[in-house]
Write a protein that holds these residues in place. Structure first.
Motif, mmCIF file in Angstrom:
data_model
loop_
_atom_site.group_PDB
_atom_site.id
_atom_site.type_symbol
_atom_site.label_atom_id
_atom_site.label_comp_id
_atom_site.label_asym_id
_atom_site.label_seq_id
_atom_site.Cartn_x
_atom_site.Cartn_y
_atom_site.Cartn_z
ATOM 1 N N PRO A 195 0.814 -1.228 0.000
ATOM 2 C CA PRO A 195 0.000 0.000 0.000
ATOM 3 C C PRO A 195 0.847 1.279 0.000
ATOM 4 N N VAL A 196 2.052 1.222 0.606
ATOM 5 C CA VAL A 196 2.909 2.423 0.637
ATOM 6 C C VAL A 196 3.364 2.766 -0.779
ATOM 7 N N ALA A 197 3.769 1.726 -1.519
ATOM 8 C CA ALA A 197 4.178 1.937 -2.924
ATOM 9 C C ALA A 197 2.993 2.435 -3.740
ATOM 10 N N ALA A 198 1.805 1.880 -3.455
ATOM 11 C CA ALA A 198 0.598 2.310 -4.170
ATOM 12 C C ALA A 198 0.357 3.795 -3.959
ATOM 13 N N LYS A 199 0.572 4.242 -2.722
ATOM 14 C CA LYS A 199 0.359 5.665 -2.410
ATOM 15 C C LYS A 199 1.349 6.533 -3.184
ATOM 16 N N GLU A 200 2.611 6.053 -3.246
ATOM 17 C CA GLU A 200 3.644 6.805 -3.971
ATOM 18 C C GLU A 200 3.336 6.901 -5.463
ATOM 19 N N VAL A 201 2.765 5.813 -6.002
ATOM 20 C CA VAL A 201 2.464 5.786 -7.444
ATOM 21 C C VAL A 201 1.223 6.617 -7.761
ATOM 22 N N VAL A 202 0.141 6.329 -7.060
ATOM 23 C CA VAL A 202 -1.152 6.934 -7.417
ATOM 24 C C VAL A 202 -1.235 8.394 -6.987
ATOM 25 N N LEU A 203 -0.653 8.709 -5.844
ATOM 26 C CA LEU A 203 -0.741 10.087 -5.340
ATOM 27 C C LEU A 203 0.558 10.866 -5.572
ATOM 28 N N ALA A 204 1.331 10.417 -6.552
ATOM 29 C CA ALA A 204 2.599 11.105 -6.858
ATOM 30 C C ALA A 204 2.324 12.528 -7.312
ATOM 31 N N GLU A 205 3.320 13.386 -7.089
ATOM 32 C CA GLU A 205 3.173 14.782 -7.516
ATOM 33 C C GLU A 205 3.163 14.842 -9.043
ATOM 34 N N LYS A 206 2.208 15.564 -9.579
ATOM 35 C CA LYS A 206 2.060 15.598 -11.047
ATOM 36 C C LYS A 206 2.821 16.783 -11.625
ATOM 37 N N PRO A 207 3.436 16.580 -12.795
ATOM 38 C CA PRO A 207 4.106 17.728 -13.427
ATOM 39 C C PRO A 207 3.073 18.758 -13.869
ATOM 40 N N LEU A 208 3.449 20.043 -13.831
ATOM 41 C CA LEU A 208 2.529 21.106 -14.264
ATOM 42 C C LEU A 208 2.314 20.995 -15.764
ATOM 43 N N ILE A 209 1.099 21.314 -16.213
ATOM 44 C CA ILE A 209 0.842 21.243 -17.654
ATOM 45 C C ILE A 209 1.481 22.439 -18.338
ATOM 46 N N SER A 210 1.851 22.246 -19.593
ATOM 47 C CA SER A 210 2.568 23.303 -20.318
ATOM 48 C C SER A 210 1.609 24.422 -20.709
ATOM 49 N N GLU A 211 2.195 25.551 -21.098
ATOM 50 C CA GLU A 211 1.385 26.738 -21.417
ATOM 51 C C GLU A 211 0.454 26.486 -22.593
ATOM 52 N N GLU A 212 1.037 26.069 -23.725
ATOM 53 C CA GLU A 212 0.211 25.842 -24.910
ATOM 54 C C GLU A 212 0.503 24.451 -25.457
ATOM 55 N N THR A 213 -0.496 23.611 -25.405
ATOM 56 C CA THR A 213 -0.287 22.218 -25.816
ATOM 57 C C THR A 213 -0.583 22.000 -27.290
ATOM 58 N N ASP A 214 -1.186 22.998 -27.941
ATOM 59 C CA ASP A 214 -1.600 22.787 -29.329
ATOM 60 C C ASP A 214 -0.661 23.462 -30.327
ATOM 61 N N LEU A 215 0.546 23.812 -29.887
ATOM 62 C CA LEU A 215 1.506 24.417 -30.820
ATOM 63 C C LEU A 215 2.008 23.361 -31.795
ATOM 64 N N ILE A 216 2.279 23.788 -33.021
ATOM 65 C CA ILE A 216 2.824 22.850 -34.019
ATOM 66 C C ILE A 216 4.285 22.573 -33.660
#
Length: 966
Positions: free
Chosen positions: A549-570
């Motif tokens: 369960p400790v590993a599960a917590k690390e995987v599922v509740l891991a800190e997420k990277p911030l999304i980039s400013e513009e994802t639809d750039l060519i």
């Protein structure tokens, strides 16, 4: 109703009768027309031909009158002659034997004193696609190309392109291409424009040919003609200029200054072609130049003017502006208001304007943009409203200072309770939470109030993500998620996957209260579902939770990277290519021509020139425009469409260190992706060491056999008969490292590199940088089969894991005993790199001089005999301009890269070097290098290469130029 049926049927019958009458000509009618055509009266004859053309235009078959119409050619009346020629063009293909009757008249008309008749005759002969007539066209065409009248010459120039389409070999044999090149220097601008158009058309069908051999002198002539020819002539010349590579920034600026007046032209096609040239050449100008700023200011008004045209033109302009704004947003940063939507704009124009508004949004204009977007969100057009709401979210992500105002605007829109507005708002708020964690979570309560009104999968999935992510802040999170669980099997896959993850997150945050709920969802996902993705994710969570369960917590509740400013750039490489196609369909589709043109294998991939003073690479050598020296090490990043090809074609067996085993010669595309192919690449040692276990990556011997044959099924026989050479001390030219795999393409892994050859050993010098937020380990590398059998001679040794923001430098030894497959271009190398995150693919071009072996010096007598023995058609001529070296310095510099001087002599003040080199596969290349004395410091070199495999010559020439100019 019933009474009207008979009359309706009668009308249908009448219509059918009329259509039948139209498509057939009665015998009596033909007889009358025949009599009129043979009349002695000129007026009657002309009227008869008009009737024939009229019948032909509405689809009647009047081919029976062919001989009678042809007889009417013998006339001085220009109008009658035009009509007869029109008839001939239409029916010559169906009556080729009778069309021959007209040849004598054509030939005679080509010598008529009236230039209009001469031009008309040669134009018509070019339009008649009949092989028998083509033979007779050559002599009249030759005369017309040198005619005293420019109208005839310009018509004849286009006729060469038409004739080339019918019979390319005939055009080359008759020397028409050389005559066309001469017409570029013609005194008449329209002749120049048509000659450029014809040569461009021919060059498109033969990309490898160097027809438009542009140099500063010819460019000057084109720019002079540009001011005086018609608008379509200007487009042809501008498109031709866009394919030229200026030698330095001064020449680029000079061309820009002379092209700039075209921006004020009334024709939008001329404006866009001029913009294309300026956008391309601006790459070579320093941003510090005053002229650079002036040019930016001059580009804005013509683009703005295009938006006052009709909607269809506006759309084309907007699609091109979208590309320009992505490349250089500073051009239109002060023109935001022209992209505000008008009430009567069609939806396709509205959506495109909206997209450009977001791209131009900045801290300076965000208040204005948000006020507009809020207004759009109250419109009646549902699609447009949705896009407007999404745009508000994109503004929040792009301009941080505006985020609070954007969230407030979105909450106001949610209060309107308009269903589709609420759903779009929730989707974008999820993205805002991802961009600014722990900042705007106070609005969650308002979102939860609208839970019942959500009926679209994306909105439901977004809401479930919010509930799962912030479960500790929502008191009744378990009840909310349980309400979704009731109709689990009716939900879309997107919602099911999100619900599974959200409930597991909730369980890890509140384990005592939600044990039943998590068991219920895991059971639904694994036992009751047919979806393999859902089942696999369910099993992964189940095993994680039951074992650790400790590993599960690390995987599922891991800190997420911030999304980039513009994802639809060519993607930048594709954007650079599309900038080179401004004003064409490619710029409207936002796809390269190879993606939508049928039979586009010959299409040349274009790219922008390198910026002055930068080490960025230019176009790949096979696509370099004439007049441009090839770049040292082009960075060839595969397009999105190529990645699947790379994946399927990559031979993911072990790096070859000995004779290839029988299994390595599998036909291309027949790799077993499950049995030892990709599987072996993805497999890694339990201990996490860089060496790969299993069949995927074994540790091969670094010993390089002296002479090995190609794999039995390579099918390349003598051409790639692999033969190594003895190693002696050698210091060949090494190009600076360039980025081969950008971080955005490889989940944070950036790979730069170059190739070198030292003491007879080839190596790939790599620089690996971790730009991700996680540690990278378990690196391995594999090459696809290639033209010269290049393969890693040892595993990729990175002894410690690569931490975030860390860079490591490695030299990977290579050998040339891998599997062989002829590539296009010949020096293309496709590479797969694997680490603990994923497998990444990229392509690069290696310089051929790394394959020049140390025993490449041929005896004089053998050189002479071999030179005579190689057929003359295998000889290729090249020119290396402005070389700063003397003959002795040239000889010494080339010897450092294993190009050996066999003999040297001086003929009429010119130094002649006779040289030989040998490739790792045993191919010999012989060279004659003539050094033309230029100014005291510069000399021009003429290079003649002879080789039994002539396709190698182009790449050997590139090696010569690279070595001598660095």
């Amino acid at each position: 109703m019933c009474s009207s049926l008979p009359s309706f049927e009668r009308e249908l019958q009448d219509l059918h009768f009329v259509n039948r009458r139209r498509s057939t000509v009665h015998a009596g009618e033909i007889f009358e027309l025949k009599a009129e055509l043979n009349s002695d009266k000129k007026e009657k004859k002309k009227e008869a031909v008009k009737k024939v053309i009229a019948s032909m235009t509405v689809g009647k078959d009047v081919s029976a009158l062919f001989p009678d119409v042809v007889n009417c050619m013998q006339t001085d009346n220009l109008e009658l002659k035009k009509l007869v020629y029109l008839y001939l063009m239409n029916y010559a293909k169906s009556q080729p034997d009778m069309a021959i009757m007209a040849v004598n008249t054509f030939v005679k008309d080509c010598e008529d004193p009236n230039p209009l008749i001469r031009a008309l005759a040669v134009r018509t002969m070019g339009c008649i696609r009949v092989d028998k007539i083509t033979e007779y066209l050559c002599e009249p065409l030759r005369k017309c190309l040198k005619d005293e009248d420019p109208y005839v010459r310009k018509t004849a120039a286009v006729c060469v392109a038409k004739l080339h389409d019918i019979n390319a070999q005939l055009v080359e044999d008759q020397g028409f291409l050389d005559t066309l090149k001469d017409l570029i220097s013609d005194s008449n601008p329209m002749v120049v424009a048509n000659a450029v158009a014809a040569l461009s058309e021919i060059a498109e069908s033969h990309p490898s040919s160097n027809l438009l051999d542009l140099n500063p002198q010819s460019i000057n002539k084109l720019l002079t003609a540009l001011n005086e020819c018609t608008e379509w002539g200007q487009i042809f010349i501008l498109d031709c200029l866009a394919n030229y590579m200026p030698k330095d920034d001064r020449e680029a600026q000079s061309i820009c200054e002379r092209v700039t007046p075209r921006l004020s032209h009334a024709n939008s096609a001329v404006v866009l072609s001029a913009v294309k040239v300026l956008m391309k050449f601006m790459e070579m100008l320093s941003k510090d130049l005053d002229y650079y700023g002036t040019l930016l200011k001059k580009l804005a008004p013509p683009l703005v003017t295009l938006l006052s045209a009709e909607p269809e033109l506006q759309y084309v302009a907007l699609r091109n502006i979208n590309l320009i704004v992505q490349k250089r947003p500073e051009i239109l940063k002060h023109e935001m208001k022209v992209f505000f939507v008008k009430y009567n704009d069609p939806i396709y124009v509205k959506l495109e304007k909206l997209d450009i508004m977001i791209r131009l949004a900045s801290q300076a204009n965000i208040a204005q943009v948000l006020a507009e977007l809020k207004e759009y969100a109250t419109e009646v057009d549902v699609d447009f409203v949705r896009k407007a709401v999404r745009a508000i979210g994109r503004c929040a992500i792009k301009v941080e200072q505006s985020a609070e105002r954007c969230v407030s605007t979105l909450l106001d829109l949610i209060q309107t309770k308009v269903n589709y507005v609420v759903q779009e708002a929730i989707v974008v708020i999820k993205d805002i939470f991802r961009k600014y964690p722990n900042k705007y979570e106070s609005v969650i309560a308002t979102l939860c109030e609208n839970l019942d009104s959500l009926d679209e999968p994306e909105a439901r999935a977004a809401m479930i993500w919010i509930v799962g992510e912030y479960a500790e802040r929502i008191d009744n999170a378990d009840e909310l998620l349980e309400s979704f669980l009731e109709g689990f099997h009716d939900e879309s896959t997107q919602v099911q996957l999100q619900l599974l993850t959200a409930i597991v997150k909730l369980f890890l945050k509140k384990p005592t209260e939600t044990q039943e709920l998590v068991q219920q969802v895991l059971s639904l996902a694994t036992q009751d579902s047919d979806n393999p993705d859902l089942r696999d994710r369910g099993y992964i969570y189940w095993r994680l939770l039951s074992t650790d369960p400790v590993a599960a917590k690390e995987v599922v509740l891991a800190e997420k990277p911030l999304i980039s400013e513009e994802t639809d750039l060519i993607e930048p490489t594709l954007l650079d290519e599309l900038i080179c196609y401004i004003g064409t369909l490619a710029s409207v589709y936002h796809k390269p021509p190879s993606a939508f043109v049928e039979g586009s294998r010959g299409i040349v991939h274009k790219s922008l020139p390198p910026r002055t003073g930068s080490s960025e690479s230019a176009e790949s050598p096979d696509a370099a425009p004439s007049g441009a020296p090839p770049s040292e090490q082009p960075a060839v990043i595969p397009t999105q469409g190529d990645l699947l090809g790379d994946l399927l074609n990559l031979d993911l067996g072990p790096p070859v260190s000995g004779p290839p085993v029988a299994t390595s010669s599998v036909q291309m595309g027949a790799v077993d992706l499950l049995g030892g192919g990709l599987d072996s690449l993805l497999r890694s040692d339990v201990g996490g060491s860089p060496a790969m276990s299993g069949t995927g990556f074994t540790a091969p011997s670094t010993v390089m056999p002296a002479n090995l044959g190609p794999p039995p099924s390579s099918g390349l026989g003598d051409l790639f008969d692999l033969a190594g050479g003895a190693g002696t001390l050698s210091g060949s030219h090494v190009a600076p490292k360039t980025v081969w795999l950008p971080a955005m393409k490889a989940k944070g892994l950036e790979i730069s590199g170059t190739f070198s050859r030292q003491v007879g050993a080839i190596s790939m010098d790599l620089l690996l940088t971790n730009k991700a937020l996680q540690v990278m380990s378990d690196f391995a590398i594999q090459f696809n089969r290639n033209s010269f059998g290049l393969a890693p001679a040892a595993p990729l040794q990175i002894h410690a894991p690569l931490a975030p923001n860390q860079t490591v430098e490695i030299s990977l030894p290579l050998n040339t005993v891998g599997s062989v497959m002829k590539m296009d271009p010949l020096n293309n190398l496709q590479v797969a790199v694997k680490n603990n995150i994923d497998v990444f693919y990229f392509s690069t071009l290696y310089p051929l001089h790394i394959l020049f072996v140390e025993d490449g010096k041929m005896e004089r007598q053998m050189f002479l005999a071999t030179w005579k023995d190689i057929p003359n058609e295998n000889e290729a001529q090249f020119q290396i301009k402005d070389c700063l070296l003397s003959a002795d310095a040239v000889s010494s510099k080339l010897q450092g890269s294993n190009i050996f001087t066999v003999a040297k002599r001086n003929v009429e003040g010119q130094d002649m070097l006779y040289q030989s080199l040998k490739l790792t596969n045993g191919i010999w290349v012989l060279a004659e290098l003539r050094i033309q004395p230029g100014s005291p410091s510069f000399a021009d070199l003429e290079l003649s290469l002879k080789c039994r495999a002539p396709e190698v010559s182009q790449y050997v020439y590139q090696a010569y130029e690279t070595i001598l100019k660095n």
